[in-house]
Design a protein around this motif. Structure first.
Motif, PDB file in Angstrom:
ATOM      1  N   GLY A  16       4.278  -6.599  -6.921  1.00  0.00           N
ATOM      2  CA  GLY A  16       4.809  -7.792  -6.094  1.00  0.00           C
ATOM      3  C   GLY A  16       4.969  -8.902  -6.805  1.00  0.00           C
ATOM      4  O   GLY A  16       5.808  -9.939  -6.634  1.00  0.00           O
ATOM      5  N   ASN A  17       3.814  -9.313  -7.760  1.00  0.00           N
ATOM      6  CA  ASN A  17       3.934 -10.455  -8.591  1.00  0.00           C
ATOM      7  C   ASN A  17       5.356 -10.465  -9.522  1.00  0.00           C
ATOM      8  O   ASN A  17       5.967 -11.407  -9.702  1.00  0.00           O
ATOM      9  CB  ASN A  17       2.855 -10.748  -9.468  1.00  0.00           C
ATOM     10  CG  ASN A  17       1.585 -11.052  -8.532  1.00  0.00           C
ATOM     11  OD1 ASN A  17       1.723 -12.053  -7.616  1.00  0.00           O
ATOM     12  ND2 ASN A  17       0.548 -10.599  -8.719  1.00  0.00           N
ATOM     13  N   PHE A  77       1.032  -1.370   1.274  1.00  0.00           N
ATOM     14  CA  PHE A  77       1.360  -2.431   1.763  1.00  0.00           C
ATOM     15  C   PHE A  77       0.568  -3.524   1.475  1.00  0.00           C
ATOM     16  O   PHE A  77       0.854  -4.630   1.277  1.00  0.00           O
ATOM     17  CB  PHE A  77       1.721  -2.157   3.265  1.00  0.00           C
ATOM     18  CG  PHE A  77       1.841  -3.434   4.240  1.00  0.00           C
ATOM     19  CD1 PHE A  77       0.604  -3.724   5.053  1.00  0.00           C
ATOM     20  CD2 PHE A  77       2.998  -4.465   4.211  1.00  0.00           C
ATOM     21  CE1 PHE A  77       0.723  -4.769   5.652  1.00  0.00           C
ATOM     22  CE2 PHE A  77       2.818  -5.541   4.850  1.00  0.00           C
ATOM     23  CZ  PHE A  77       1.520  -5.880   5.787  1.00  0.00           C
ATOM     24  N   LEU A  78      -0.967  -3.269   2.022  1.00  0.00           N
ATOM     25  CA  LEU A  78      -1.796  -4.095   1.907  1.00  0.00           C
ATOM     26  C   LEU A  78      -1.976  -5.126   0.384  1.00  0.00           C
ATOM     27  O   LEU A  78      -2.216  -6.146   0.136  1.00  0.00           O
ATOM     28  CB  LEU A  78      -3.216  -3.968   2.456  1.00  0.00           C
ATOM     29  CG  LEU A  78      -3.125  -3.668   4.222  1.00  0.00           C
ATOM     30  CD1 LEU A  78      -4.862  -3.349   4.223  1.00  0.00           C
ATOM     31  CD2 LEU A  78      -3.225  -5.106   4.564  1.00  0.00           C
ATOM     32  N   ASN A  79      -2.158  -4.085  -0.473  1.00  0.00           N
ATOM     33  CA  ASN A  79      -1.872  -4.379  -1.919  1.00  0.00           C
ATOM     34  C   ASN A  79      -0.780  -5.346  -2.270  1.00  0.00           C
ATOM     35  O   ASN A  79      -1.124  -6.194  -2.915  1.00  0.00           O
ATOM     36  CB  ASN A  79      -1.884  -3.142  -2.829  1.00  0.00           C
ATOM     37  CG  ASN A  79      -3.355  -2.470  -2.608  1.00  0.00           C
ATOM     38  OD1 ASN A  79      -4.161  -2.999  -2.345  1.00  0.00           O
ATOM     39  ND2 ASN A  79      -3.201  -1.245  -3.457  1.00  0.00           N
ATOM     40  N   GLY A  80       0.284  -4.995  -1.939  1.00  0.00           N
ATOM     41  CA  GLY A  80       1.485  -5.907  -2.057  1.00  0.00           C
ATOM     42  C   GLY A  80       1.471  -7.182  -1.321  1.00  0.00           C
ATOM     43  O   GLY A  80       2.308  -8.179  -1.719  1.00  0.00           O
ATOM     44  N   LEU A  81       0.618  -7.218  -0.223  1.00  0.00           N
ATOM     45  CA  LEU A  81       0.752  -8.424   0.536  1.00  0.00           C
ATOM     46  C   LEU A  81       0.228  -9.660   0.020  1.00  0.00           C
ATOM     47  O   LEU A  81       0.505 -10.626  -0.026  1.00  0.00           O
ATOM     48  CB  LEU A  81      -0.225  -8.118   2.038  1.00  0.00           C
ATOM     49  CG  LEU A  81      -0.223  -9.215   3.225  1.00  0.00           C
ATOM     50  CD1 LEU A  81       1.106  -9.298   3.738  1.00  0.00           C
ATOM     51  CD2 LEU A  81      -1.007  -8.626   4.235  1.00  0.00           C
ATOM     52  N   THR A  82      -0.878  -9.325  -0.798  1.00  0.00           N
ATOM     53  CA  THR A  82      -1.454 -10.533  -1.566  1.00  0.00           C
ATOM     54  C   THR A  82      -0.226 -11.257  -2.242  1.00  0.00           C
ATOM     55  O   THR A  82      -0.060 -12.371  -2.481  1.00  0.00           O
ATOM     56  CB  THR A  82      -2.323 -10.279  -2.589  1.00  0.00           C
ATOM     57  OG1 THR A  82      -3.486  -9.694  -1.762  1.00  0.00           O
ATOM     58  CG2 THR A  82      -3.209 -11.182  -3.254  1.00  0.00           C
ATOM     59  N   ALA A  83       0.639 -10.466  -2.940  1.00  0.00           N
ATOM     60  CA  ALA A  83       1.746 -10.749  -3.975  1.00  0.00           C
ATOM     61  C   ALA A  83       2.854 -11.719  -3.013  1.00  0.00           C
ATOM     62  O   ALA A  83       3.259 -12.622  -3.186  1.00  0.00           O
ATOM     63  CB  ALA A  83       2.289  -9.951  -4.771  1.00  0.00           C
ATOM     64  N   VAL A 110       0.620  -7.443  10.735  1.00  0.00           N
ATOM     65  CA  VAL A 110      -0.313  -7.950   9.691  1.00  0.00           C
ATOM     66  C   VAL A 110       0.455  -8.781   8.754  1.00  0.00           C
ATOM     67  O   VAL A 110       0.093 -10.075   8.271  1.00  0.00           O
ATOM     68  CB  VAL A 110      -0.831  -6.675   8.918  1.00  0.00           C
ATOM     69  CG1 VAL A 110      -1.688  -7.162   7.855  1.00  0.00           C
ATOM     70  CG2 VAL A 110      -1.756  -5.881  10.060  1.00  0.00           C
ATOM     71  N   ALA A 111       1.762  -8.430   8.426  1.00  0.00           N
ATOM     72  CA  ALA A 111       2.362  -9.443   7.593  1.00  0.00           C
ATOM     73  C   ALA A 111       2.677 -10.884   8.001  1.00  0.00           C
ATOM     74  O   ALA A 111       3.041 -11.681   7.192  1.00  0.00           O
ATOM     75  CB  ALA A 111       3.669  -8.482   7.025  1.00  0.00           C
TER      76      ALA A 111
END
Ligand SMILES: Cc1ncc(Cn2c(C)c(CCOP(=O)(O)OP(=O)(O)O)sc2=O)c(N)n1
Ligand SMILES: Nc1ncnc2c1ncn2[C@@H]1O[C@H](COP(=O)(O)OP(=O)(O)O)[C@@H](O)[C@H]1O
Length: 568
Positions: free
Chosen positions: A60-61, A84-90, A128-129
């Motif tokens: 994502g970064n 998805f959650l791991n990508g959400l931080t980015a 969530v997003a």
């Protein structure tokens, strides 16, 4: 007699790829798994680049920085729920930093999610997003994929850029659709980020404020870098003769060595200026919210921003200029001659020059020292002197002391070449940004990393080696978070919370994946290794040994730490 007329069909997998390619998107950063592995395979088979990562946050970064560099949304593809959650931080970091990216995640079918029937990796991802991105969409029918991708692209880049979530339930990808209907359903986004012209009266108001200014200052933010209005921004600075300050990712819009740069007198000009022109820079915590002792005497602000609601966010803005930076700066330039604005007072410029000279001399004294082991200054002097020879190199930077000192010691000469922890001060952007910058630009990248910061994304060294990217990672190894000297006050066997394995050899990590490892204990060794690594064009890591006593807690943010019990 029945005639079997064969009807050509396609499916959701192909339509997603066709829709992205139809909008000139050629690269996906992601991590495969159910239900999107075949989507990644197909993307590659259809000529797109798929860059596979070891953790979705780093993918994502990479997508986010690709968006910042190109003004086209970077694409990150993940599996559902945990992926998805791991990508959400980015995605959230991209939205906070105004980087355009789209997080596309597979998801469970609505009927199962809405009844909470416990699907594999079940989560209501769309909801969530939503709080963490600019816009979020779900597509349920194959014929809507074209519109879904188009809406996501326009949402990501129009107005204030940011992150968008696109939810693709697994069964959508397998849906079939008549090929002709599918082709007709594709949407080519026209003028995704339209120019937003400032109102003439707002331009006049801003010019009038500048006309009366005795101590003007221009502050360039990463929005100014993102806008790619480089020539007009430089012309505005040079034609007005106004001193300027670049925020970290705006460095290089004008070379840091430019005569009008006030970076070496930052505290002085922030406190003394009477009119400040903010160009794509927010008065957030990075600028002390525009008030308090940092800003000293009362100021009047001109603020150029595409987001109207950014005005008055922290302090009153006397001359809001709402529009895209290119249009706003262009309008100011057009009105300059008629506004009768004189060059700034020689007294103001002289005072800045004097302060610059004093502070440059102080910094030179620090940089000239050669302590053993190296400290942040001697290591960064060595890197600065090498990178001076590579003005177009991409620089990634994160850490606490490593970030703070590198920002002021390593000069930038070109725009959009410095990528760092940005508005959130987030750790972990390092390897993702390095991969995104290398893939997007095709040019070498140097990542200057605190050892703790590096740890967040270090496994992507394998990704860098797998794609043979010209990335040189320099780990400032001072044995811990901020420094390596804390001790456990109980005398127990656990080390202190901020301490790492002493004298770790991060250079051995990259050798495990076929990259080149260097171990540097002096500025000369560091310079030699860096020159060799850049020249090789291969993945490399330099383990730079830094004095473990040299750092300060949280770098320049020490004051943000609440008074902890331990200190009483
Ligand atoms: C995701 C995340 N976790 C934790 C932090 C807290 N943090 C952390 C953990 C930093 C690392 C500092 O240690 P370093 O070794 O990277 O840098 P220096 O040695 O240069 O100080 S800087 C900082 O603000 C953060 N900003 N972001
Ligand atoms: N093309 C553009 N035109 C005008 N403003 C923009 C554009 N792109 C981004 N911005 C604005 O630039 C600002 C960037 O501010 P910020 O991220 O705080 O920069 P910095 O941290 O460098 O000061 C945001 O308020 C955003 O709305």
């Amino acid at each position: 007699m029945t005639h079997n007329v064969s009807v050509e069909v396609t499916d959701g997998f192909h339509l997603v790829i066709d829709a992205l390619k139809h909008n000139d998107i050629d690269t996906i950063f992601g991590l495969v798994g159910i239900p999107i592995t075949d989507l990644a395979r197909l993307a590659q088979a259809e000529g797109m680049r798929f860059i596979g990562f070891r953790h979705e946050q780093n993918a994502g970064n990479a997508a986010a920085i690709a968006g910042y560099m190109t003004k086209k949304p970077g694409i990150c593809l993940t599996v559902s729920a945990p992926g998805f959650l791991n990508g959400l931080t980015a995605l959230a970091n991209a939205t906070t930093n105004c980087f355009p990216m789209i997080l596309i995640s597979g998801s469970s079918e609505r009927e199962i999610v809405d009844l909470q029937q416990g699907d594999y990796e079940e989560m209501d991802q769309l909801n969530v997003a939503r709080p963490h991105c600019k816009a979020a969409f779900r597509v349920l029918k194959a014929e809507d994929i074209g519109i879904g991708i188009a809406r996501a692209i326009r949402a990501a880049v129009s107005g204030r850029p940011g992150g968008v979530y696109l939810d693709l339930p697994a069964q959508l990808l397998a849906q079939t659709i008549e090929a002709g209907h599918a082709q007709r359903s594709l949407v080519k986004v026209i003028d995704a980020a339209p120019r937003q012209l400032p109102a003439p009266e707002s331009v006049e108001r801003a010019l009038a404020l500048l006309k009366d200014a005795k101590k003007p200052l221009i502050l360039l933010g990463k929005g100014a870098a993102y806008a790619q209005a480089d020539a007009d921004i430089r012309a505005f600075v040079e034609r007005t003769g106004i001193p300027y300050l670049p925020m970290s990712m705006a460095k290089g819009l004008l070379p840091d060595t430019h005569a009008q740069s006030a970076s070496a007198a930052r505290s002085f000009v922030l406190a003394e200026a009477d009119v400040v022109v903010l160009v794509g820079a927010r008065l957030n915590w990075l600028l002390a919210h525009g008030k308090g002792k940092t800003w000293g005497k009362p100021k009047q602000f001109v603020q150029i921003d595409i987001a109207p609601t950014e005005m008055d966010s922290n302090v009153a803005i006397a001359a809001p200029l709402v529009g895209d930076i290119g249009s706003c700066v262009g309008a100011l330039l057009a009105g300059l001659d008629g506004a009768g604005i004189d060059k700034p007072d020689s007294e103001w410029l002289g005072a800045i020059a004097q302060r610059k000279e004093q502070n440059t001399a102080k910094m030179a004294a620090l940089l000239d020292k050669n302590p053993v082991p190296m400290n942040f200054h001697s290591a960064l002097r060595s890197i600065r002197d090498v990178l001076k020879e590579y003005p177009d190199i991409n620089l990634v930077n994160e850490g606490a002391n490593t970030l703070d000192f590198a920002r002021s010691i390593i000069d930038q000469y070109q725009p959009r070449k410095r990528f760092d922890s940005g508005t959130w001060g987030i750790m972990g952007i390092g390897m993702g940004f390095a991969i995104g910058a290398a893939v997007t630009s095709g040019k070498p990248v140097v990542a200057v990393e605190g050892d703790s910061a590096f740890g967040f994304s270090g496994m992507e060294l394998e990704t860098i080696c797998r794609y043979e990217l010209p990335v040189t990672t320099i780990v400032f190894n001072n044995n811990g978070v901020y420094r390596g000297t804390d001790v456990n006050p109980t005398g127990g066997k656990d080390v202190a919370p901020t301490v790492f394995v002493k004298n770790a050899r991060y250079d051995k990590m990259i050798e495990a994946f076929g990259g080149i490892g260097y171990h540097a204990t002096t500025p000369e060794e560091l310079a030699r290794a860096l020159c060799e690594a850049i020249a090789s064009g291969k993945p490399a890591l330099i383990n730079a040994v830094i004095d473990e006593t040299a750092g300060t807690e949280s770098g320049r943010l020490t004051n943000l730490n609440p008074q902890s019990a331990a200190k009483k």
